[in-house]
Design a protein around this motif. Structure first.
Motif, PDB file in Angstrom:
ATOM      1  N   ASP A 117      13.126 -57.740  11.033  1.00  0.00           N
ATOM      2  CA  ASP A 117      12.371 -56.953  12.013  1.00  0.00           C
ATOM      3  C   ASP A 117      12.471 -57.661  13.352  1.00  0.00           C
ATOM      4  O   ASP A 117      11.837 -58.699  13.571  1.00  0.00           O
ATOM      5  CB  ASP A 117      10.917 -56.820  11.566  1.00  0.00           C
ATOM      6  N   THR A 156      11.188 -56.987  16.072  1.00  0.00           N
ATOM      7  CA  THR A 156       9.954 -56.978  16.865  1.00  0.00           C
ATOM      8  C   THR A 156       8.891 -57.913  16.310  1.00  0.00           C
ATOM      9  O   THR A 156       7.852 -58.091  16.940  1.00  0.00           O
ATOM     10  CB  THR A 156       9.353 -55.557  16.927  1.00  0.00           C
ATOM     11  N   GLU A 157       9.121 -58.513  15.170  1.00  0.00           N
ATOM     12  CA  GLU A 157       8.072 -59.284  14.511  1.00  0.00           C
ATOM     13  C   GLU A 157       7.530 -60.432  15.362  1.00  0.00           C
ATOM     14  O   GLU A 157       6.319 -60.599  15.486  1.00  0.00           O
ATOM     15  CB  GLU A 157       8.555 -59.833  13.170  1.00  0.00           C
ATOM     16  N   VAL A 172       7.540 -60.837  18.619  1.00  0.00           N
ATOM     17  CA  VAL A 172       6.815 -60.313  19.787  1.00  0.00           C
ATOM     18  C   VAL A 172       5.462 -59.754  19.353  1.00  0.00           C
ATOM     19  O   VAL A 172       4.437 -60.010  19.990  1.00  0.00           O
ATOM     20  CB  VAL A 172       7.650 -59.232  20.505  1.00  0.00           C
ATOM     21  N   ARG A 173       5.459 -59.001  18.259  1.00  0.00           N
ATOM     22  CA  ARG A 173       4.198 -58.440  17.770  1.00  0.00           C
ATOM     23  C   ARG A 173       3.233 -59.534  17.322  1.00  0.00           C
ATOM     24  O   ARG A 173       2.038 -59.467  17.588  1.00  0.00           O
ATOM     25  CB  ARG A 173       4.442 -57.457  16.629  1.00  0.00           C
TER      26      ARG A 173
END
Length: 81
Positions: free
Chosen positions: A3, A5-6, A8-9
Motif C-alpha cells: 500500500d 499510501t500506508e 503517509v496515512r
C-alpha cells in the motif's frame, strides 16, 4: 500487497490523533465538521483507510474525501476528488 499510501496515512493518523480537537477547534482550522450522524445525512461513505474516508455528497453526487479523528469522532476537511 503493498500500500503506497500506508506511510503517509500512518503519519497523518498520528498527527490528527495526537491531540484530539474539539468541534470548535476543527471548524476554525478546517471549516465544516460532521459527527457520525451528520456524516450519514450529508454523505454516502464509499470506503475508508484511516484517517481518510472516501465519500459521495448526497446533495449533488460529488465524490471526495474527508479526514477523521477517532475521539471524539469528527470528520472534517472535505476535498473534492
Amino acid at each position: 500487497m503493498l500500500d503506497a499510501t500506508e506511510a503517509v496515512r500512518r503519519d497523518a493518523l498520528m498527527v490528527i490523533n495526537a491531540e484530539s480537537g474539539s468541534r470548535e477547534a476543527l471548524e476554525a482550522a478546517h471549516g465544516q465538521v460532521w459527527n457520525t450522524q451528520e456524516l450519514g445525512q450529508d454523505f454516502e461513505v464509499l470506503g475508508f483507510a484511516s484517517p481518510i474516508v472516501a465519500v459521495r455528497r448526497r446533495s449533488d453526487g460529488t465524490t471526495g474525501s474527508l479526514f477523521f479523528q477517532h475521539t471524539p469522532r469528527f470528520y472534517f476537511d472535505f476535498q473534492v476528488a
